[in-house]
Scaffold this motif. Structure first.
Motif: not given
Length: 288
Positions: A155-168
């Motif tokens: 459901q990322a198109t609805e919720t967005g993406i939140s992760l601790p991956a920086g700009d890797g």
């Protein structure tokens, strides 16, 4: 006549390898090792020499390798003693007189700086195979493009993406395309102790993934590069066990540190075409 044993044959990667192999050689030349009796029966009915067993069953491994020239060792999951399981396969291959062993390793930049210590198993398996004296091929496969929905949610198109991956960044590639390329190598290449770095040829961050999903869905998808502690707290609130959280964080830390950002053209060479690009892959994976 080269006879190939595919272990882990009923998984998605093994299935992709077999699907390509059987287009080029008879099923009778492709031996199968599976943990499921119903799968063994199905393969046997289709003309494959099929054996029931797993990496802990040394007798089954030796039986399956009788008359085999080449073994494709598809990496075990990390739930059990993976290193010992892999060593069991290598030892059985030596005992059975197998000439060649191929291993599905991982494309990671620096084994000495990995946050996810479970990944070290792959390099230690490579070391063990080299020490065995068998001719080898290591398929160092990048993180599957197919895994993106698991990381960001369907459901990322609805919720967005939140992760601790920086700009890797990661040079994602489809699992099926890596399996296809592996089969081509098994059929065509001379075995001279080679390493194949299979990746998509271009590396992408989660910012890039968010931008691609925005374009595909017509909805703004935002990527938030969270701090690790905030992410861990969010995972705890969702009820995930501590060991699982640590595993996920270690995986994402390696992405943040660009462990999977190496690019090259070996996958394209052995596919005979360019691998699927990120946007096209996401379109299929998310049904957009």
């Amino acid at each position: 006549m080269n006879r190939i044993l595919v272990t882990g044959a009923t998984g998605q990667l093994g299935s992709a390898v077999i699907e390509t192999l059987v287009k080029k050689i008879p099923a009778s030349q492709i031996s199968i090792l599976t943990r499921k009796e119903e799968k063994r029966v199905k393969f046997q009915a289709e003309g494959f020499p099929a054996y029931l067993g797993d990496y802990d069953d040394v007798d089954a491994l030796e039986k399956a390798m009788a008359g085999v020239d080449t073994v494709l060792l598809i990496s075990a999951g990390d739930e059990g003693n993976r290193r010992q399981q892999h060593q069991n396969v290598v030892n059985a291959a030596q005992k059975a007189g197998v000439k060649n062993i191929a291993y599905t390793s991982r494309s990671l930049k620096n084994r000495a700086t990995l946050a996810n210590k479970l990944m070290v198993d792959h390099f230690e398996t490579e070391d063990y195979i080299i020490a065995s004296g068998l001719k080898y091929a290591f398929f160092r496969n990048v993180l599957y493009l197919d895994a993106i929905p698991l990381f960001i949610g369907k459901q990322a198109t609805e919720t967005g993406i939140s992760l601790p991956a920086g700009d890797g960044k990661v040079a994602y590639a489809l699992r099926s395309e890596m399996g296809e390329a592996m089969a081509h190598v098994l059929l065509q290449e001379e075995w001279e102790n080679k390493i194949y770095n299979f990746n998509g040829g271009k590396a992408y961050s989660f910012y890039d993934i968010a931008a691609a999903l925005t374009e595909l869905s017509g909805k703004e998808v935002k990527y938030t590069a969270m701090e690790t502690t905030a992410f861990e707290g969010m995972m705890k609130q969702r009820g995930l066990p501590e060991p699982v959280i640590k595993k996920i964080v270690a995986f994402l830390t390696d992405i943040k540190q660009n462990q999977e950002a190496e690019i090259g053209n070996e996958l394209a060479i052995h596919l005979g075409r360019k691998p699927i690009a990120l946007k096209d892959g996401l379109k299929t994976l998310f049904g957009l």
